[in-house]
Design an enzyme around this catalytic site. Structure first.
Site, PDB file in Angstrom:
ATOM      1  N   LYS A  78       0.848  -1.198   0.000  1.00  0.00           N
ATOM      2  CA  LYS A  78       0.000   0.000   0.000  1.00  0.00           C
ATOM      3  C   LYS A  78       0.878   1.240   0.000  1.00  0.00           C
ATOM      4  CE  LYS A  78      -3.831   2.191   2.537  1.00  0.00           C
ATOM      5  NZ  LYS A  78      -4.760   2.117   3.687  1.00  0.00           N
ATOM      6  N   SER A 158      -9.787   2.447   2.802  1.00  0.00           N
ATOM      7  CA  SER A 158      -8.884   3.151   1.907  1.00  0.00           C
ATOM      8  C   SER A 158      -7.918   2.224   1.162  1.00  0.00           C
ATOM      9  CB  SER A 158      -8.079   4.171   2.721  1.00  0.00           C
ATOM     10  OG  SER A 158      -7.229   3.502   3.657  1.00  0.00           O
ATOM     11  N   SER A 182     -10.255   0.309   7.109  1.00  0.00           N
ATOM     12  CA  SER A 182      -9.639   0.376   5.779  1.00  0.00           C
ATOM     13  C   SER A 182      -8.980  -0.907   5.290  1.00  0.00           C
ATOM     14  CB  SER A 182      -8.604   1.507   5.735  1.00  0.00           C
ATOM     15  OG  SER A 182      -9.243   2.749   5.734  1.00  0.00           O
TER      16      SER A 182
END
Length: 493
Positions: A78, A158, A182
């Site tokens: 990420k 997210s 998330s």
């Protein structure tokens, strides 16, 4: 034969150990799949040369008998994790082409154990979002589609790039961060497994901060066992993070498949919210029955302050974000907009560099921390947060081992479908997940079924602090009962 990139991480580990294929061959299989899937926008940076070089080194270590726990296994990172010498943007224009001169602790532990880095994965800007639509690099498209409908869906957020990449066979596993859901919400939307460990279980050093008292790193994977393998390498004490907890890390893989006979599972009545999708309510009942069938005792419980969790979260998190994001000013790197003087330059840079959702949360945070409203909002929210944690403490003190809830109030929705008129509509996506962060507890999302439109649905299990092993045991029962839900239509190819 199954394509190499469609093997689970556990299967790939076995194949590498037996010499069925090499780490370079496995990595190339993922790189080829990534090249065909750019329309999903899961990766914001592909590091093919680095990946092949790391894989070649892994092959040498495997041949010499020095293989690490993740040797040769290709993963995505990420874009909230700093990666030494590799661009890291947090999904924001304000960071521009920032290249960190150091490595986050979590990723350095993955490389220490032999994992191969395929690239950086898209996410909502500064991890603020529930759909991966706030990224400066554009939205991620879910590999899933509604049956009979080609409209693009969100992967959740997210960590949408991480979830989409794992679901679309673009990495064997991925890192994510979870501040209010998330990891767990995108995992539920994409039919993947995602775990948010206990706060302090994984180091936050080198992770770009959103809300420091809530942020926690965790893995995405295609199976419960794969997630256990990844978390073992990601977790651990780090003196560079003052909130990291000095506790030994168990071998989580040993917990997968362990008996759950006699475990007490709580069903919180407050999670039976108005507007809950009937399919999700039905799956929740079915999940409870699967745990009963495996020998667990299922009991009703009360978490009375649950209804205050969402407003509490959307005071505490923006308050911390407004402080953390005060450091971005355009002086050293990233976006820089000239101004009449230095203050004007700061203001113009921040107005141009941050997207609308990040600006909204900075303004909310600044407001609730301002002199006139600090006691009315921020102090009150912290008191309610304590009550939310106490609710869980009371339930665990009564002998409950874990709590079972839905992971999300609905299946995945379309890109552009929610939140444009009223941001609260998007914030409600976190209704089942924020309590876990506010209380600092571990939570896992595991696929449990498909909707009538053939979209994944996930269940969430919430555990006692530092008892991730219990969650892996329970999640494995759900996985075995429900089956796995791989994407069967690779429509983007």
């Amino acid at each position: 034969m199954t394509a190499l990139n469609q093997l689970t991480l556990t299967e790939a580990r076995e194949g590498l150990a037996t010499g069925e294929f090499t780490a370079v061959e496995l990595t190339q299989s993922y790189l080829d799949a990534m090249a065909e899937a750019r329309t999903l926008n899961a990766y914001v940076l592909e590091t093919a040369d680095k990946a092949l070089a790391m894989a070649a080194e892994s092959d040498k270590r495997i041949a010499s008998g020095d293989a690490g726990k993740l040797e040769g296994l290709p993963i995505g990172v990420k874009d909230m994790f700093c990666t030494d010498g590799v661009r890291t943007t947090a999904g924001s224009k304000i960071l521009g082409d920032f290249v960190p001169p150091y490595e986050s602790t979590v990723t350095s532990q993955l490389w220490r154990d032999g994992a191969v880095m395929l690239g950086k994965l898209n996410n909502d800007e500064f991890a603020m979002g529930s759909s991966n639509e706030t990224s400066a690099q554009g939205p991620v498209v879910s590999p899933w589609r509604r049956e009979g409908d080609s409209a693009p869906l969100v992967p959740g957020g997210s960590s949408g790039g991480s979830a989409a990449a794992v679901a679309a066979f673009l990495c064997a596993g991925a890192t994510g961060t979870d501040t209010g859901g998330s990891i767990r919400q995108p995992a539920a939307f994409t039919g993947t497994v995602g775990i948010k460990p206990t706060y302090g279980r994984c180091s936050r050093f080198g992770i770009i901060a959103y809300a420091s008292s809530l942020d926690q790193a965790g893995p995405f994977a295609r199976t419960v066992n794969d997630a256990a393998v990844l978390l073992r390498s990601m977790a651990g004490y780090d003196p560079k993070d003052s909130t990291s907890v000095n506790r030994s890390v168990p071998d989580y893989e040993d917990a997968v498949g362990a008996s759950i006979k006699g475990k007490r599972i709580g069903i919180p009545r407050e999670y039976r919210v108005e507007g809950l999708d009937p399919e999700i309510a039905g799956m929740w009942e079915e999940g409870a029955q699967w745990l009963r069938d495996a020998g667990a005792e299922v009991v009703d419980i009360s978490l009375p302050h649950t209804k205050y969790a969402l407003p509490t979260y959307y005071i505490v998190a923006p308050a911390e974000a407004s402080s953390n994001l005060a450091r971005y000013d355009g002086v050293r790197y990233g976006t820089r907009v000239p101004g009449r003087d230095i203050i004007d330059m700061y203001e113009r840079t921040r107005a141009a560099g941050f997207g609308p959702e990040v600006r909204r949360r900075i303004m909310i945070g600044t407001y609730v921390l301002s002199a006139g409203y600090y006691d009315a909002y921020y102090v009150k929210a912290q008191k309610v947060r304590t009550l939310i944690k106490r609710d869980f403490d009371d339930v665990f003190a009564q002998g409950v081992d874990a709590v079972l809830t839905p992971a999300t109030p609905s299946p995945a929705f379309g890109i552009g479908e929610k939140g444009s008129a009223d941001p609260v509509e998007m914030y409600l996506q976190d209704i089942f997940t924020v309590t876990v962060n506010l209380a600092g507890l571990p939570g896992i999302s595991v696929p449990a079924g498909l909707s009538c439109k053939n979209l994944p649905l996930g269940l969430q299990l919430i555990g006692r602090p530092f008892e991730e092993e219990t969650l892996f045991s329970l999640a494995q029962v759900v996985e075995e009962a429900a089956g796995r839900f791989p994407v069967d239509d690779l429509w983007w190819k």
